[in-house]
Scaffold this motif. Structure first.
Motif, PDB file in Angstrom:
ATOM      1  N   UNK A  99       0.848  -1.194   0.000  1.00  0.00           N
ATOM      2  CA  UNK A  99       0.000   0.000   0.000  1.00  0.00           C
ATOM      3  C   UNK A  99       0.884   1.245   0.000  1.00  0.00           C
ATOM      4  N   UNK A 100       0.671   2.107  -0.985  1.00  0.00           N
ATOM      5  CA  UNK A 100       1.412   3.366  -1.066  1.00  0.00           C
ATOM      6  C   UNK A 100       0.443   4.531  -0.920  1.00  0.00           C
ATOM      7  N   UNK A 101       0.913   5.604  -0.286  1.00  0.00           N
ATOM      8  CA  UNK A 101       0.079   6.812  -0.299  1.00  0.00           C
ATOM      9  C   UNK A 101       0.910   8.039  -0.631  1.00  0.00           C
ATOM     10  N   UNK A 102       0.280   8.897  -1.433  1.00  0.00           N
ATOM     11  CA  UNK A 102       0.887  10.177  -1.786  1.00  0.00           C
ATOM     12  C   UNK A 102       0.354  11.172  -0.777  1.00  0.00           C
ATOM     13  N   UNK A 103       1.241  11.932  -0.135  1.00  0.00           N
ATOM     14  CA  UNK A 103       0.802  12.757   0.983  1.00  0.00           C
ATOM     15  C   UNK A 103       0.708  14.251   0.647  1.00  0.00           C
ATOM     16  N   UNK A 104      -0.506  14.687   0.292  1.00  0.00           N
ATOM     17  CA  UNK A 104      -0.727  16.099  -0.052  1.00  0.00           C
ATOM     18  C   UNK A 104      -0.967  16.962   1.181  1.00  0.00           C
ATOM     19  N   UNK A 105      -1.078  16.314   2.338  1.00  0.00           N
ATOM     20  CA  UNK A 105      -1.214  17.063   3.589  1.00  0.00           C
ATOM     21  C   UNK A 105       0.052  17.835   3.930  1.00  0.00           C
ATOM     22  N   UNK A 106       1.119  17.607   3.154  1.00  0.00           N
ATOM     23  CA  UNK A 106       2.388  18.285   3.424  1.00  0.00           C
ATOM     24  C   UNK A 106       2.404  19.744   2.969  1.00  0.00           C
ATOM     25  N   UNK A 107       1.368  20.208   2.291  1.00  0.00           N
ATOM     26  CA  UNK A 107       1.359  21.619   1.868  1.00  0.00           C
ATOM     27  C   UNK A 107       1.144  22.509   3.090  1.00  0.00           C
ATOM     28  N   UNK A 110      -2.228  22.241   4.314  1.00  0.00           N
ATOM     29  CA  UNK A 110      -2.622  20.892   4.706  1.00  0.00           C
ATOM     30  C   UNK A 110      -3.464  20.106   3.719  1.00  0.00           C
ATOM     31  N   UNK A 111      -3.557  20.558   2.461  1.00  0.00           N
ATOM     32  CA  UNK A 111      -4.283  19.771   1.457  1.00  0.00           C
ATOM     33  C   UNK A 111      -3.673  19.998   0.082  1.00  0.00           C
ATOM     34  N   UNK A 112      -4.262  19.292  -0.911  1.00  0.00           N
ATOM     35  CA  UNK A 112      -3.798  19.433  -2.293  1.00  0.00           C
ATOM     36  C   UNK A 112      -4.222  20.754  -2.919  1.00  0.00           C
ATOM     37  N   UNK A 113      -5.119  21.492  -2.299  1.00  0.00           N
ATOM     38  CA  UNK A 113      -5.765  22.612  -2.967  1.00  0.00           C
ATOM     39  C   UNK A 113      -4.828  23.740  -3.435  1.00  0.00           C
ATOM     40  N   UNK A 114      -3.703  23.996  -2.747  1.00  0.00           N
ATOM     41  CA  UNK A 114      -2.848  25.068  -3.268  1.00  0.00           C
ATOM     42  C   UNK A 114      -2.247  24.765  -4.660  1.00  0.00           C
ATOM     43  N   UNK A 115      -2.273  23.518  -5.094  1.00  0.00           N
ATOM     44  CA  UNK A 115      -1.709  23.223  -6.427  1.00  0.00           C
ATOM     45  C   UNK A 115      -2.415  24.028  -7.503  1.00  0.00           C
ATOM     46  N   UNK A 116      -3.720  24.202  -7.363  1.00  0.00           N
ATOM     47  CA  UNK A 116      -4.439  25.031  -8.326  1.00  0.00           C
ATOM     48  C   UNK A 116      -4.584  26.467  -7.840  1.00  0.00           C
ATOM     49  N   UNK A 117      -4.676  26.668  -6.525  1.00  0.00           N
ATOM     50  CA  UNK A 117      -4.842  28.038  -6.012  1.00  0.00           C
ATOM     51  C   UNK A 117      -3.688  28.922  -6.464  1.00  0.00           C
ATOM     52  N   UNK A 143      -8.684  28.576   2.427  1.00  0.00           N
ATOM     53  CA  UNK A 143      -7.354  28.830   3.001  1.00  0.00           C
ATOM     54  C   UNK A 143      -6.284  28.737   1.920  1.00  0.00           C
ATOM     55  N   UNK A 144      -6.463  27.803   0.988  1.00  0.00           N
ATOM     56  CA  UNK A 144      -5.472  27.650  -0.092  1.00  0.00           C
ATOM     57  C   UNK A 144      -5.441  28.885  -0.972  1.00  0.00           C
ATOM     58  N   UNK A 145      -6.633  29.376  -1.364  1.00  0.00           N
ATOM     59  CA  UNK A 145      -6.652  30.554  -2.242  1.00  0.00           C
ATOM     60  C   UNK A 145      -6.214  31.805  -1.479  1.00  0.00           C
ATOM     61  N   UNK A 146      -6.525  31.855  -0.173  1.00  0.00           N
ATOM     62  CA  UNK A 146      -6.087  32.998   0.629  1.00  0.00           C
ATOM     63  C   UNK A 146      -4.555  33.065   0.652  1.00  0.00           C
ATOM     64  N   UNK A 147      -3.916  31.914   0.836  1.00  0.00           N
ATOM     65  CA  UNK A 147      -2.452  31.881   0.836  1.00  0.00           C
ATOM     66  C   UNK A 147      -1.914  32.312  -0.529  1.00  0.00           C
ATOM     67  N   UNK A 148      -2.519  31.766  -1.595  1.00  0.00           N
ATOM     68  CA  UNK A 148      -2.029  32.031  -2.952  1.00  0.00           C
ATOM     69  C   UNK A 148      -2.222  33.502  -3.326  1.00  0.00           C
ATOM     70  N   UNK A 415      -5.295  13.174   0.429  1.00  0.00           N
ATOM     71  CA  UNK A 415      -5.444  14.546  -0.056  1.00  0.00           C
ATOM     72  C   UNK A 415      -5.191  15.623   0.998  1.00  0.00           C
ATOM     73  N   UNK A 416      -5.284  15.271   2.286  1.00  0.00           N
ATOM     74  CA  UNK A 416      -5.007  16.301   3.284  1.00  0.00           C
ATOM     75  C   UNK A 416      -4.984  15.746   4.695  1.00  0.00           C
ATOM     76  N   UNK A 417      -4.410  16.521   5.617  1.00  0.00           N
ATOM     77  CA  UNK A 417      -4.435  16.075   7.006  1.00  0.00           C
ATOM     78  C   UNK A 417      -5.722  16.546   7.678  1.00  0.00           C
TER      79      UNK A 417
END
Ligand SMILES: *Cc1c(COP(=O)(O)O)cnc(C)c1O
Length: 455
Positions: A99-107, A110-117, A143-148, A415-417
């Motif tokens: 079992x593998x997991x990609x961890x987008x909570x590392x942003x 805390x989620x994948x959302x800044x990738x597009x924000x 929060x992602x768009x606010x940061x971006x 996708x997020x923590x």
């Protein structure tokens, strides 16, 4: 020797281009329709909301779209994100599966959302946008768009679904910390919100309503404000493909290739971002990876909705697209995976499910939290309740492997923590969560209110 568990890429492996599945879709795209005329939208209509560069991405059929250097510079604050093998979870389940997991909570948020924000804020800045508007449900997108927006010096107005505004006050503070202005939706800021508040001053709100308010605010600003969206549309899914592109490299480092790829699906963006590069391999190289989109049984657009034309929002102001939908009049139950409460699903994800390239699965709330807690106890990471849907499916697949004595490779997107979701975990531990399956009859009822396309 113990198994290797982390497959980290260095910065030089950060993708240089996004993968655009429009170049490879096995079915022809459906038109996007104007909510008033129900005729194909013109760039004019969309340009009240988005800069031209984003509209062009929406319709582009170029397979690779270059990631601008300023966007990559910001991505580098947390990307490439980790890919881990959940060896301790495998042991706990006593499964032969890997079992593998990609961890987008590392942003940072805390989620994948800044990738597009970050990408949306960049393209808006480039087009001279001074301020943006958006909606947020659980608060992750806001929060992602606010940061971006803060990184690019753009003002931001956020319409936050009323229940979340009160259930998750810290999310609001995070947004304000980055300089955004946050309104509980429905709000008095817009005509639509004011109208709803007159009828029901205690309205819990919904993502569909918040979208309507954010769209109204941008559309009536005479070009002063543009609108940013957190999921569903093609450009959002496109920007998220950095997740899957990195994952391909990381699986190669691990010396394995997934038999099964899994992600949760609300509007479809983290799912598409993770899975589309693998689907590309299926389509291009004849790989046979099974791809599974997981949704809550309480908001089952893919598994119980209808594949048809519907409005993107509740007030019928957003474009009409062909998608799996529960009806734009859907008011979601108060489940805790706030990010999975949208009535529809991204058109490309919907088309791939309809065509049979993607499997859809619904899981219930309690079993989802059981999976989340089992995952935290094995791997340490406390997942967002949304991501826990993917974990539930990954665990179920791993248990199936155990039952069949098969060693399959399973990869899912985390996708997020869940650090802002402790109320939900608290309710789970107290035994206060309930399972709720959205009734088919309510789907049928909502289908009476669909736009009459081609009628
Ligand atoms: C927003 C969100 C989701 C759901 O949105 P998608 O567009 O379907 O990805 C899932 N997980 C997390 C952590 C989120 O913040």
């Amino acid at each position: 020797m113990s198994e290797r568990t982390r497959f980290n890429l260095d910065e030089t492996k950060l993708p240089k281009a996004w993968y655009n599945i429009n170049a490879d879709m096995p079915v022809a795209p459906q038109p996007v329709l104007h909510p008033g005329t129900l005729q194909p939208v013109t760039p004019d209509f969309l340009s009240a909301l988005f800069p031209m560069s984003i509209i062009m991405q929406e319709v582009s059929t170029e397979r690779w779209i270059e990631i601008p250097e300023p966007v990559r510079d910001i991505y580098r604050l947390w990307r490439p994100t980790p890919m881990c093998r959940a060896v301790r979870l495998e042991k706990a389940l006593d499964t032969p599966a890997h079992i593998y997991y990609k961890y987008e909570g590392a942003s940072p948020v805390g989620s994948h959302k800044p990738n597009t924000a970050v990408a949306q804020a960049f393209f808006n800045k480039e087009a001279g946008t001074k301020a943006m508007t958006t909606e947020t449900g659980a608060g992750q997108w806001g929060t992602a768009l606010a940061m971006a927006c803060n990184f690019f010096g753009i003002g931001l107005e956020v319409y936050m679904v009323n229940v979340s505004y009160h259930q998750k006050p810290y999310r609001r503070v995070v947004m304000e910390n980055y300089g955004a202005t946050v309104y509980a939706s429905p709000s008095k800021q817009t005509h639509y919100g004011s109208r709803l508040l007159k009828v029901d001053p205690a309205s819990p709100g919904s993502l569909g309503i918040a979208i309507s308010e954010a769209v109204e605010s941008a559309a009536t600003s005479n070009g002063g404000k543009k609108y940013g969206i957190g999921s569903v549309l093609g450009h959002v899914l496109l920007h998220q493909t950095v997740i899957g592109l990195e994952s391909l490299d990381q699986m190669e480092m691990a010396g394995e290739y997934p038999d099964i790829v899994i992600a949760c699906a609300g509007g479809g963006s983290n799912f598409a971002g993770f899975a589309y590069p693998f689907i590309h391999r299926n389509l291009r190289d004849g790989k046979r990876t099974r791809v599974i989109a997981v949704e809550p049984a309480s908001c089952p657009s893919l598994t119980k909705g209808k594949y048809t034309f519907d409005f993107g929002d509740t007030a019928a102001m957003a474009p009409v697209v062909k998608m799996y939908t529960l009806g734009h009049t859907f008011i979601p139950p108060g489940i805790h995976a706030g990010g999975l409460r949208y009535h529809g699903m991204a058109p490309s994800v919907s088309a791939l499910v309809d065509h049979g390239d993607v499997e859809a699965r619904a899981v219930k709330q309690i079993e989802t939290f059981q999976a989340a807690v089992a995952f935290s106890r094995a791997e340490g990471v406390i997942p967002a309740p949304e991501s826990a849907h993917a974990i539930r499916a990954a665990i179920d697949e791993a248990l199936q492997c155990k039952a069949e004595g098969k060693k399959k490779v399973i990869a899912f997107n985390l996708s997020g923590h869940g650090h802002f979701d402790m109320t939900a975990y608290d309710a789970f531990h107290r035994g206060e969560l309930v399972d709720y399956e959205y009734p088919q009859q309510m789907v049928e009822e909502a289908m009476q209110h669909l736009p009459k396309v081609g009628g």
